[in-house]
Every structure is written in C-alpha cells, then in structure tokens.
Design a protein around this motif. Structure first.
Motif, PDB file in Angstrom:
ATOM      1  N   ALA A 129       0.829  -1.207   0.000  1.00  0.00           N
ATOM      2  CA  ALA A 129       0.000   0.000   0.000  1.00  0.00           C
ATOM      3  C   ALA A 129       0.862   1.256   0.000  1.00  0.00           C
ATOM      4  CB  ALA A 129      -0.934  -0.011   1.211  1.00  0.00           C
ATOM      5  N   LEU A 130       1.960   1.241   0.782  1.00  0.00           N
ATOM      6  CA  LEU A 130       2.852   2.399   0.800  1.00  0.00           C
ATOM      7  C   LEU A 130       3.486   2.618  -0.568  1.00  0.00           C
ATOM      8  CD1 LEU A 130       4.700   1.974   4.229  1.00  0.00           C
ATOM      9  CD2 LEU A 130       2.967   3.674   3.629  1.00  0.00           C
ATOM     10  N   ALA A 131       3.924   1.547  -1.209  1.00  0.00           N
ATOM     11  CA  ALA A 131       4.550   1.676  -2.533  1.00  0.00           C
ATOM     12  C   ALA A 131       3.578   2.262  -3.547  1.00  0.00           C
ATOM     13  CB  ALA A 131       5.055   0.309  -3.003  1.00  0.00           C
ATOM     14  N   ILE A 132       2.316   1.852  -3.470  1.00  0.00           N
ATOM     15  CA  ILE A 132       1.305   2.378  -4.396  1.00  0.00           C
ATOM     16  C   ILE A 132       0.994   3.833  -4.079  1.00  0.00           C
ATOM     17  CG2 ILE A 132      -1.084   2.137  -5.164  1.00  0.00           C
ATOM     18  CD1 ILE A 132      -0.824  -0.874  -4.639  1.00  0.00           C
ATOM     19  N   MET A 133       0.803   4.147  -2.791  1.00  0.00           N
ATOM     20  CA  MET A 133       0.444   5.515  -2.421  1.00  0.00           C
ATOM     21  C   MET A 133       1.565   6.505  -2.709  1.00  0.00           C
ATOM     22  SD  MET A 133      -1.857   5.163   1.064  1.00  0.00           S
ATOM     23  CE  MET A 133      -0.577   4.314   1.986  1.00  0.00           C
ATOM     24  N   PHE A 134       2.809   6.074  -2.610  1.00  0.00           N
ATOM     25  CA  PHE A 134       3.931   6.959  -2.905  1.00  0.00           C
ATOM     26  C   PHE A 134       3.895   7.454  -4.359  1.00  0.00           C
ATOM     27  CE2 PHE A 134       7.144   5.598   0.589  1.00  0.00           C
ATOM     28  CZ  PHE A 134       6.541   6.504   1.447  1.00  0.00           C
ATOM     29  N   THR A 135       3.274   6.685  -5.253  1.00  0.00           N
ATOM     30  CA  THR A 135       3.226   7.116  -6.650  1.00  0.00           C
ATOM     31  C   THR A 135       2.382   8.377  -6.822  1.00  0.00           C
ATOM     32  OG1 THR A 135       1.309   5.678  -7.127  1.00  0.00           O
ATOM     33  CG2 THR A 135       3.502   4.753  -7.485  1.00  0.00           C
ATOM     34  N   ALA A 136       1.485   8.665  -5.883  1.00  0.00           N
ATOM     35  CA  ALA A 136       0.683   9.894  -5.976  1.00  0.00           C
ATOM     36  C   ALA A 136       1.574  11.124  -5.873  1.00  0.00           C
ATOM     37  CB  ALA A 136      -0.383   9.915  -4.882  1.00  0.00           C
ATOM     38  N   LEU A 137       2.709  11.008  -5.166  1.00  0.00           N
ATOM     39  CA  LEU A 137       3.629  12.136  -5.048  1.00  0.00           C
ATOM     40  C   LEU A 137       4.300  12.456  -6.368  1.00  0.00           C
ATOM     41  CD1 LEU A 137       5.370  11.225  -1.656  1.00  0.00           C
ATOM     42  CD2 LEU A 137       3.550  12.895  -2.045  1.00  0.00           C
ATOM     43  N   ARG A 142       0.072   6.875 -14.582  1.00  0.00           N
ATOM     44  CA  ARG A 142       0.610   5.641 -15.173  1.00  0.00           C
ATOM     45  C   ARG A 142       1.467   4.878 -14.162  1.00  0.00           C
ATOM     46  NH1 ARG A 142       3.918   7.802 -20.030  1.00  0.00           N
ATOM     47  NH2 ARG A 142       4.693   9.048 -18.287  1.00  0.00           N
ATOM     48  N   ALA A 143       2.233   5.616 -13.350  1.00  0.00           N
ATOM     49  CA  ALA A 143       3.051   4.960 -12.334  1.00  0.00           C
ATOM     50  C   ALA A 143       2.178   4.298 -11.273  1.00  0.00           C
ATOM     51  CB  ALA A 143       3.997   5.977 -11.690  1.00  0.00           C
ATOM     52  N   SER A 144       1.046   4.932 -10.944  1.00  0.00           N
ATOM     53  CA  SER A 144       0.129   4.338  -9.963  1.00  0.00           C
ATOM     54  C   SER A 144      -0.456   3.034 -10.481  1.00  0.00           C
ATOM     55  CB  SER A 144      -0.987   5.327  -9.634  1.00  0.00           C
ATOM     56  OG  SER A 144      -0.476   6.542  -9.128  1.00  0.00           O
ATOM     57  N   VAL A 145      -0.899   3.040 -11.725  1.00  0.00           N
ATOM     58  CA  VAL A 145      -1.464   1.830 -12.328  1.00  0.00           C
ATOM     59  C   VAL A 145      -0.396   0.740 -12.421  1.00  0.00           C
ATOM     60  CG1 VAL A 145      -2.499   0.869 -14.417  1.00  0.00           C
ATOM     61  CG2 VAL A 145      -3.227   3.120 -13.589  1.00  0.00           C
TER      62      VAL A 145
END
Length: 377
Positions: A129-137, A142-145
C-alpha cells in the motif's frame, strides 16, 4: 453509453504522458520519494541488531543484515539518479518496480520459512500500500497503475506458489499468524485494486490542477506560468542545438474598442479568432502562449528573419479573414501588431527577449499598428 464513453476518455487521459509542467513537478516528487525510501531503508539496519539482541540465530541475522545493506545501497542509487530531472520519464517506473518487488521478496522469504507468515503478515503486506500511495507524489497516474498491477500480479503469483507447494492443509495453519484462507487472500487482492484506482485518480486530479494552472481557459493556450517554467528549457535546448530561438510578442489592435462597442463576448471571439489563425500557421516546434489580456507570445525555433516572415504572413492573412459577428452576419476586420526578439543576438534569457520584443511591439503601435518589427531602427 455516454457514461462508458466518458470513462473511456478518462482512462485514455490517465494513461497519456503527462504535460511538461507535470513532469517537472513529478521530478520533485520522485526526489522526495527517493529520500523517504532511503530513510526507511536505513531503519531496516536496526532489525538485524534487534534480532541478535533478542536471541536470534547468527545466520539469520547475517542474512538480514546483508539484505538491509543491499536495499540501502540501491536506495542510495535511486536517490542519486532522482537528482537529475531528465531521468524522470523512466525512473519512476524502475523505482516503483523496485519498491513492490522488495515487498514481494520479503514475503517470499517469510513464506519459505513459514507459509502462513508470508501470506498473513499484515505489516509487510501493508508496504504494498505504501509503494502504491507513494506514486501519488509523482503526479503520474501511469506509475500508480503500474505499481498496483505489479503488486497484484506478484502477490497473486506468490499466493498460488505457496498454496500449491503446501503438501498438507496443516502447513497453512499457524498459532502466530492464523489460518491462510483463500477468501481473505482474495480480499487483499481486491483491496490492492481499490487502492490503485484511488491513487491513480488522485494523481490524475493533480495533473488536471497543474494543467489548469498552466493553461488559459478561454483559448486553451499555455499561460505565463507555463512560459516561466518552460522558457529556460527551450532556450537551453536551442543553445545545445546551436540554433536561434525567436520570441514574438503579439498584441491585438483595438481590442478595447471592440469590447466597448460589441461587448466583451465579441472581444473574446476576436482573440480566439486570432489564436486559431496563428495556430493554423504554426510550424513544427512552435509554441503559442497567452500572457494575459490581448497579449500572445509565439516562440519559434527560427532566426529573426524567418520569424518575421512568418508573423508578417499571419498578419496579412488576418486582414483578409474577417470575423463574422452578430446575428446579421456583420464582418469585423482585425489586425495585430508584433515585436520580435531573437536569442542569442537579443538576449540569453526569456526575460531579456520579452523585454526587447515589448520595446519593438510598442514601436509598432506608435507607427500605427498592424505591423511586425524584428529590428531596432
């Protein structure tokens, strides 16, 4: 059908390459993520020490220490790479893949020693979850997906391997981690999918807000904010290619009179009419920007002479293409004045070029308007 079409359009925009301003801001987000990653990696060095102090085995401690050192070295490498914004188009996908794969590796090592520990370890699983949420920064949907799909695929593969390799149901039961239920594991995969969708929408909304701040609503052109961010890069690119970069400051003649006589709506239509004509006559690599009011800037990777010829051709074309106004089909003939400055002859910064172009634009106005000036008298 309209809802499906709208969803398809949103998905296509989400997966599109972000605007240059978004990429620039995302580079700062990637640097922030790299610093946080290095901080978390440094905390991993405490775990082998805690393990040996609480009576853990020497081999297990050395293995954990080696893994922590490797993760720290790679985290330091990602931080060094993140300091160069030019690497941003590809670096977020590499580092995101690293973050997700490290979580899967840890879960895999836990499952190898004790299957329920690998599948029911909530603390380690939350690192997905942290790895996915960090992509919002990073501001790139595309990085989130990518992060979400990679986490789902890797965790799903780990689940399949562990369940298939369990020679008896008792192997999936633990007094410390409980029983491995396929239903709860499926729920974890669904949660990853939901988290991916939410994070991607947040990144998409960030992109939209940045684009709104960098573009003019009336004409859809980039605005002054865009020029401030991208102007230095355009000049640097021109210098690296050893070519000229011309800046034309364009002002619509008599816009105030049009607003008074025909109304502001007619003034907006007149401005959009000029923008449409300049867009249609733009060449490869040209950028058209609205500074505000009736002022436009055309950035052209051309020498001053070529830029003057093109702007003067647009000026003549405008005088022959009147704007139809009112229900009666009345015609309004428009014109513009322009001043052109060229780098490196007229300056090495965007501020210098705009200052020189503005002086030539004012000279054009003093001479009656409807004129393009590229050189001082």
């Amino acid at each position: 059908m309209q809802g499906l079409h709208g969803l398809r359009g949103t998905l296509s925009r989400l997966m599109a390459r972000p605007d240059s301003i978004v990429l620039e801001l995302g580079a700062g987000g990637e640097l922030l993520v790299a610093r946080l990653r290095l901080l978390f990696a440094a905390l991993l060095l405490v775990l082998p020490v805690a393990n040996i102090l609480t009576g853990g085995g020497l081999g297990e401690t050395l293995a954990g220490l080696a893994g922590a050192i490797l993760i720290n070295l790679l985290s330091l490498l990602w931080l060094l790479l993140a300091r160069d914004p030019r690497r941003y188009p590809w670096l977020p996908f590499v580092t995101t893949g690293f973050d997700v794969s490290v979580v899967t590796l840890v879960l895999g090592l836990l499952a190898w020693q004790h299957p329920p520990a690998g599948l029911n370890s909530t603390v380690v699983w939350c690192c997905y979850a942290l790895a996915i949420m960090f992509t919002a920064l990073r501001g790139d949907g595309r990085a989130s997906v990518f992060a979400g799909l990679l986490a789902i695929l890797q965790y799903g593969a780990l689940l399949a391997v562990v369940v298939a390799s369990a020679d008896s149901p008792e192997r999936l039961i633990s007094s410390d981690y409980g029983v491995v239920h396929l239903g709860s594991q499926f729920q974890r995969l669904v949660l990853l999918a939901i988290l991916t969708a939410v994070t991607a929408v947040i990144a998409f909304r960030t992109q939209q807000l940045v684009l709104t701040s960098g573009h003019d609503r009336l004409t859809g052109l980039p605005n002054r904010t865009w020029l401030v961010h991208q102007g230095p890069q355009l000049l640097a690119q021109a210098r690296s290619q050893e070519c000229s970069l011309s800046v034309a400051l364009v002002n619509l003649d008599g816009l105030g009179r049009i607003n008074q006589q025909e109304g502001e709506h007619a003034g907006d239509r007149a401005l959009c009419h000029v923008v449409e004509l300049l867009r249609g006559m733009s060449g490869r690599g040209d950028r058209l920007v609205r500074l505000g009011g009736d002022e436009l800037v055309a950035v052209m990777p051309q020498p001053a002479g070529t830029a003057w010829e093109r702007m003067d051709a647009a000026r003549r074309e405008l005088t022959s293409r009147p704007l139809v106004v009112g229900r009666g089909g009345g015609r309004m003939y428009l014109s513009f004045s322009a001043g052109i400055a060229c780098s490196p002859a007229d300056g090495l910064s965007m501020a210098d070029l705009l200052r020189r172009a503005d002086r030539r634009l004012r000279q054009s106005k003093l001479e009656g308007g409807n004129k393009v000036i590229a050189r001082d008298d």
